[in-house]
Every structure is written in structure tokens, then in C-alpha cells.
Write a protein that holds these residues in place. Structure first.
Motif, short mmCIF file in Angstrom:
data_model
loop_
_atom_site.label_atom_id
_atom_site.label_comp_id
_atom_site.label_asym_id
_atom_site.label_seq_id
_atom_site.Cartn_x
_atom_site.Cartn_y
_atom_site.Cartn_z
N VAL A 346 -13.64 18.04 -0.63
CA VAL A 346 -13.70 17.73 0.82
C VAL A 346 -13.31 18.97 1.78
CG1 VAL A 346 -13.35 15.21 0.38
CG2 VAL A 346 -11.48 16.70 0.80
N ILE A 347 -14.20 19.00 3.00
CA ILE A 347 -13.89 20.29 3.52
C ILE A 347 -13.62 20.01 5.09
CG2 ILE A 347 -15.23 22.42 4.45
CD1 ILE A 347 -16.66 22.23 1.67
N LYS A 348 -13.19 20.75 5.91
CA LYS A 348 -12.89 20.42 7.37
C LYS A 348 -12.89 21.99 7.91
CE LYS A 348 -9.76 17.42 9.06
NZ LYS A 348 -8.41 16.87 9.60
N GLY A 349 -13.63 21.92 9.25
CA GLY A 349 -13.41 23.10 10.13
C GLY A 349 -14.53 23.09 11.05
N LYS A 350 -14.29 23.96 11.94
CA LYS A 350 -15.14 23.95 13.14
C LYS A 350 -16.70 24.32 12.62
CE LYS A 350 -11.45 25.36 16.66
NZ LYS A 350 -11.15 26.33 17.66
N HIS A 351 -16.76 24.80 11.57
CA HIS A 351 -18.28 25.02 11.20
C HIS A 351 -18.93 23.86 10.64
CE1 HIS A 351 -16.01 24.45 7.43
NE2 HIS A 351 -16.88 25.16 6.68
N SER A 352 -18.31 22.54 10.60
CA SER A 352 -18.79 21.40 10.21
C SER A 352 -20.06 20.83 11.02
CB SER A 352 -17.59 20.37 10.01
OG SER A 352 -16.59 20.82 9.24
N PHE A 353 -20.89 20.08 10.40
CA PHE A 353 -21.98 19.61 11.22
C PHE A 353 -21.44 18.23 12.05
CE2 PHE A 353 -21.46 16.27 8.31
CZ PHE A 353 -22.38 15.07 8.37
N SER A 354 -22.32 17.99 12.91
CA SER A 354 -22.14 16.86 14.02
C SER A 354 -22.41 15.63 13.22
CB SER A 354 -22.89 17.23 15.22
OG SER A 354 -22.50 18.57 15.77
N PHE A 355 -23.56 15.43 13.16
CA PHE A 355 -23.93 13.98 12.37
C PHE A 355 -25.39 14.16 11.71
CE2 PHE A 355 -25.04 14.42 17.04
CZ PHE A 355 -26.40 14.21 16.89
N TYR A 356 -25.59 13.38 10.93
CA TYR A 356 -27.11 12.99 10.56
C TYR A 356 -27.82 12.34 11.73
CZ TYR A 356 -25.26 14.19 5.86
OH TYR A 356 -24.88 14.40 4.76
N TRP A 357 -29.07 12.94 12.04
CA TRP A 357 -30.01 12.59 13.17
C TRP A 357 -30.46 11.10 12.73
CZ3 TRP A 357 -31.24 14.45 17.75
CH2 TRP A 357 -32.17 14.06 18.39
N VAL A 367 -18.31 11.95 6.47
CA VAL A 367 -17.43 12.34 7.36
C VAL A 367 -16.34 11.26 7.55
CG1 VAL A 367 -16.63 13.71 9.56
CG2 VAL A 367 -18.98 13.78 8.41
N LYS A 368 -15.09 11.47 6.77
CA LYS A 368 -13.97 10.45 7.03
C LYS A 368 -12.77 11.18 7.63
CE LYS A 368 -16.21 8.01 3.21
NZ LYS A 368 -15.85 7.67 1.87
N GLU A 369 -12.17 10.66 8.64
CA GLU A 369 -11.07 11.30 9.26
C GLU A 369 -11.29 12.74 9.34
OE1 GLU A 369 -7.67 10.07 7.08
OE2 GLU A 369 -7.71 7.98 7.60
N GLY A 370 -12.43 13.37 9.79
CA GLY A 370 -12.63 14.69 9.90
C GLY A 370 -13.05 15.46 9.00
N TRP A 371 -12.90 14.86 7.60
CA TRP A 371 -13.12 15.59 6.37
C TRP A 371 -14.71 15.34 5.88
CZ3 TRP A 371 -10.01 19.16 4.30
CH2 TRP A 371 -8.65 19.33 4.46
N ILE A 372 -15.54 16.41 5.48
CA ILE A 372 -16.71 16.19 4.75
C ILE A 372 -16.65 15.92 3.27
CG2 ILE A 372 -19.12 17.31 4.24
CD1 ILE A 372 -18.68 18.90 7.04
N HIS A 373 -17.00 14.69 2.96
CA HIS A 373 -17.11 14.49 1.60
C HIS A 373 -18.39 14.95 0.91
CE1 HIS A 373 -13.47 11.66 1.17
NE2 HIS A 373 -13.51 12.06 2.63
N THR A 374 -18.36 16.05 0.05
CA THR A 374 -19.45 16.80 -0.21
C THR A 374 -20.19 16.24 -1.44
OG1 THR A 374 -18.35 18.17 -2.04
CG2 THR A 374 -18.44 18.86 0.46
N GLY A 375 -19.61 15.35 -2.23
CA GLY A 375 -20.21 14.82 -3.39
C GLY A 375 -20.17 15.73 -4.63
#
Length: 498
Positions: A346-357, A367-375
Motif C-alpha cells: 500500500v502506497i501514499k504520496g503526492k504522486h498518487s492518482f486522484s480517482f478512476y474516471w 484508495v482507503k484513508e489515503g493509501w493506495i491498495h495495489t493488489g
């Protein structure tokens, strides 16, 4: 912040872009002027903040023209995967509803099929396009732009279902570049060649944008071949390059690789998929620095740093999280793993995407609590070095035991007559799943299943040994060079029916 304009002010006459095919060169001043002209042309055609502008093209300077032009007026750049079918392309266009689409002359025959719903198009890669990038520049008309406004939308490969439009803000692209420049020590002395497709985040954001931001030079390469790549790496005095494992597999088998010493190269990078250890060995035998990275469209795609010296000792590791991002490994219960335990990245940072269109639920699931769950699954050793284990969805549970295909693939790939290997799990009444290996062999060799099982027994636990070995002339790949495991499952299922 329009960093390209600032870079053009700082180093106007420095070479920014070189086209490998034509050897044509553009300085930072010329690159910015093209972007300004394109922005004015787009604005004159009615493109406004938030509008999508699509591009269907092989690797070409138009990717930079349109990305930077969209950045200047607040529009959203949508590069399209030209390897998709017409049906898939139309579905993406229906999803992102662009106001305009640029189509390279190489794909001009697709124009009527992709613009049948009234979508306006323009041709890229010939004389009329050069008029666009020479459009009169007065002052670029634009609305106020925030760093959180969308800048690009890159569609995922769709190997796990419908393609998703990953929305990347100005901030995400900027901070991926800053993080990469600082963590990897990039400078204006660096040159790279981009062979990865520029419709993919690896081609656009992994090295191209960071190198340009640092004042270095990007060579645009289109068609890849091992011999041609080696010649270009040396001709343009490249200092760093990112390729995928399948490209490296081709490259190290050429006579040109054996004969070349790459005097200007600081490091060879591998990404997009875990790299077989035999490729490491080929570079180390020549005294060349080689290492792996890890990322995804939704985060970065750069997330880790490892020095070439550490990569030799920690072979297969992607290193430690970079300066301006955070990475954790979590178990199914949400707790962090201990050393050498496998968990989801799981990753967090200003380089993260905003949302899926147009996919709010998918965004909330990722995205949960700002963390990207990558799988993706990885483990971390006692010194904090991360090792990618594989995709969560690829993990095989056989007889209650967890099996990670990558471990088996690495061992099979070290067999002297195996060219490539991929491992999947197939449903089984007794075991839940069984381990199945797909192989391509070096010609003209043959190998029996019993010999392969014996080879696996020398290194792997019995429950990890494949129950089936399926030989193919060539293993199927996705458009970015990853093993297409969905296709392999189809092949195995169809083989079972015959």
C-alpha cells in the motif's frame, strides 16, 4: 506551475528531445514554443479547462506537445493504447468523451471508425500537424489552474477486467518527477531513450518527464529491437534506460550486447514486471550496473530506490521507498507485516492518482484513508529492502499452502534450455488449485516432464512443483511486455477440453 516554461528559460538551447528515426532534435525553447502553439490552437478550437484531448500514436513528439499544451490550458491529455482493438478503443472514447482526438498518419485508416459519433479529429505526424505546432503565439489563453486539477488520464491495461481511466493531477506528475530526480540523482547530464510505449505511464512518467524536468535529454524510440537499441544507447551516449524484462531478454541474446561496453551508461533499469535473475547475471558478467524498480499507473510509477551496489547484494530487490512517498506491507487483517512476511503493498504520496474516471466504487475500493491498495504482494527483509512476490490475484492456494508463482518462474528461468517461464494456478477438485507451468524452450532443445520435476525438486518444496508443464513456441504478452496470464489460463482451459 508551468515547469516546462521555466526549464526553457533556464536552459533554452539545451537539447530536450531527439527522434531516433529521423535524428531530428528540439531544444527546450523549441519544445516550449511547440507546446504554447498547440495550446493556442486547441483553445481556438474550443478546448477549455477539463476537456479531454485524446491521442492515438506510436511514440512521437506529439505526446509531449499535447501533454504540455493541455497543462497550459487546463485540459486533460488522454493517450490511447494503439494495440487495442477498434471495439476497445471506441469503448474508451465513449468513456472519456474527448473534445478532440489526434490520430497519427500511421493509423489514419481508423479515423472514420473512431470518429463516427461526431468526434473531431486532426492528423499527427505530417505537414498539417507541423502547422498546428507553429500556430501563432500571442499569449496562451487559460483559466486558473490548481495543482490538484487533472492533467492526464491513462487507461489501465484491462487484464483484470474493463480498462479504468486513471486520473493524474498536475501535482501527481510533478511530484513523481521531483521524487525521482532527487532520489535517483538525475541531472541535466542524463540522457535516456524511451522505447516503452508513451501511452503507458512507464513510457511517459517513469523516466521521460523526470529527465526533461532535470534538464536532460529524451530520445524517442518507436520500434524496439535488441541490436538497434544497443546501437542507439551508445550513439546518443545514454546514461540511464528503462526497459521491461522481455526487452532485456531479447537484448542480452544479441551479438551486439556481447561486443558492447556501454561506456556512458550509469545504470540499466527494469520495470513493469519482476525480472528473471539470469538477466541480472548477464549484466553483472559485463560489469554493468543493473537494477529493478516497481510502480503502477495509480502511484508514480516510481516508488523505490536501490543503489546498483546494493542491487548486486540484494538481487531481486526493488530497494527502499523513495524520499517523498510512504510504503507499507499489510496482511489480510490490516496489520503491518513483520520482516520476511508477505503482505499487500500500500502506497501514499503526492504522486498518487486522484480517482478512476466514472468509477467511484472502484476508486473507493482502491484508495482507503489515503493509501493506495495495489493488489501486489511483497516482503521486506530485516534491513528494510523490499522484494516483489507477485500479484495478489496470482497467488495460488494448493492444499492449503500459499504458492507465489514468481519464485517458481525464477527457478525455471535458470534452467539452461528454458527460454521463458510463467506459472499460474488452475482449479482442482482435490487440491483447490494446482500449479501449472508454461514454458518456451531454446531451439532445438527438448526436455521431458520428469527431468523438469527433478530440477524443481532440487530447489522447491513439493507442493510448489508444477503438476503440469505446457510448452508453447512463445508465451503471450500484454501490450507492455508483461506475461498475459489471463491468456495462459484460456490456453490451459482449452487444452483441457481437447
Amino acid at each position: 506551475m508551468d515547469w516546462l516554461e521555466h526549464r526553457a528559460r533556464l536552459t533554452p538551447r539545451k537539447n530536450a528531445i531527439i527522434d531516433e528515426e529521423t535524428d531530428k532534435t528540439w531544444t527546450f525553447s523549441e519544445l516550449n514554443e511547440r507546446a504554447c502553439a498547440t495550446a493556442n490552437w486547441l483553445y481556438a478550437r474550443g478546448t477549455r479547462k477539463g476537456d479531454r484531448v485524446a491521442l492515438l500514436s506510436p511514440n512521437h513528439i506529439s505526446y509531449f506537445d499535447l501533454l504540455f499544451a493541455c497543462g497550459k490550458i487546463g485540459a486533460i491529455f488522454v493517450p490511447l493504447n494503439w494495440r487495442l482493438s477498434q471495439h476497445e478503443l471506441r469503448a474508451i472514447l465513449a468513456d472519456c468523451t474527448p473534445i478532440l482526438i489526434g490520430i497519427h498518419q500511421k493509423f489514419e485508416m481508423l479515423t472514420p471508425k473512431l470518429t463516427s459519433e461526431g468526434l473531431s479529429s486532426f492528423l499527427v505526424g505530417e505537414t498539417s500537424y507541423e502547422k498546428i505546432v507553429s500556430y501563432p503565439i500571442n499569449k496562451v489563453s487559460k483559466e486558473p489552474i490548481s495543482e490538484t486539477d487533472p492533467l492526464a488520464m491513462i487507461y489501465t491495461g484491462g487484464t483484470t477486467g474493463k480498462s479504468k481511466g486513471v486520473v493524474l493531477s498536475h501535482r501527481a506528475i510533478l511530484w513523481n518527477a521531483i521524487n525521482t530526480i532527487v532520489s535517483w540523482s538525475l541531472s541535466m547530464d542524463d540522457t535516456t531513450i524511451t522505447y516503452l510505449p508513451m501511452f503507458h505511464t512507464g513510457g511517459l512518467n517513469a523516466l521521460s518527464i523526470p529527465i526533461l524536468m532535470s534538464g536532460g535529454t529524451v530520445v524517442i524510440g518507436d520500434s524496439f529491437s535488441g541490436a538497434k537499441a544497443i546501437e542507439s544507447l551508445q550513439r546518443y551516449r545514454c546514461t540511464i534506460v528503462l526497459l521491461v524484462p522481455t526487452m532485456y531478454h531479447t537484448l542480452i541474446q544479441t551479438k551486439e550486447f556481447e561486443a558492447s561496453c556501454f561506456p556512458d551508461m550509469k545504470v540499466f533499469l527494469s520495470g513493469a514486471a519482476p525480472c528473471p535473475l539470469l538477466i541480472y547475471e548477464a549484466f553483472y558478467k559485463k560489469g554493468l550496473a543493473f537494477k529493478e524498480g516497481y510502480g503502477l499507473t495509480e502511484a508514480g510509477p516510481n516508488n523505490f530506490y536501490i543503489s546498483p551496489e546494493d542491487a548486486k547484494i540484494k538481487r531481486g530487490s526493488v530497494g527502499k521507498p523513495m524520499l517523498f512517498n510512504s510504503v507499507k506491507l499489510v496482511k489480510a487483517d490490516g496489520c503491518e507485516t513483520n520482516a520476511n512476511e508477505v503482505g499487500e503493498i500500500v502506497i501514499k504520496g503526492k504522486h498518487s492518482f486522484s480517482f478512476y474516471w466514472n468509477q467511484e466504487q472502484a476508486t473507493q475500493e482502491t484508495v482507503k484513508e489515503g493509501w493506495i491498495h495495489t493488489g501486489d504482494l511483497a516482503k521486506r527483509d530485516e534491513e528494510g529492502y523490499f522484494y516483489i512476490v507477485g500479484r495478489k490475484k496470482d497467488m495460488i492456494i494448493t492444499g492449503g499452502e500459499n504458492v507465489y508463482p514468481l519464485e517458481i518462474e525464477h527457478w525455471l528461468s535458470e534452467h539452461p534450455i528454458i527460454n521463458e517461464a510463467a506459472v499460474i494456478g488452475l482449479p482442482d477438485e482435490k487440491w483447490g488449485e494446482i500449479v501449472v507451468a508454461f514454458l518456451s524452450l531454446k531451439k532445438p532443445h527438448r526436455v521431458e516432464d520428469e527431468e523438469l520435476r527433478g530440477y524443481c525438486e532440487s530447489k522447491l518444496g513439493r507442493y510448489k512443483i508444477p503438476k503440469q508443464f505446457i510448452r508453447l513456441e512463445e508465451l503471450p504478452k500484454t501490450h507492455v511486455g508483461k506475461m498475459d496470464k489471463n491468456k495462459l489460463k484460456e490456453i490451459a482451459i482449452n487444452k483441457g477440453r481437447t
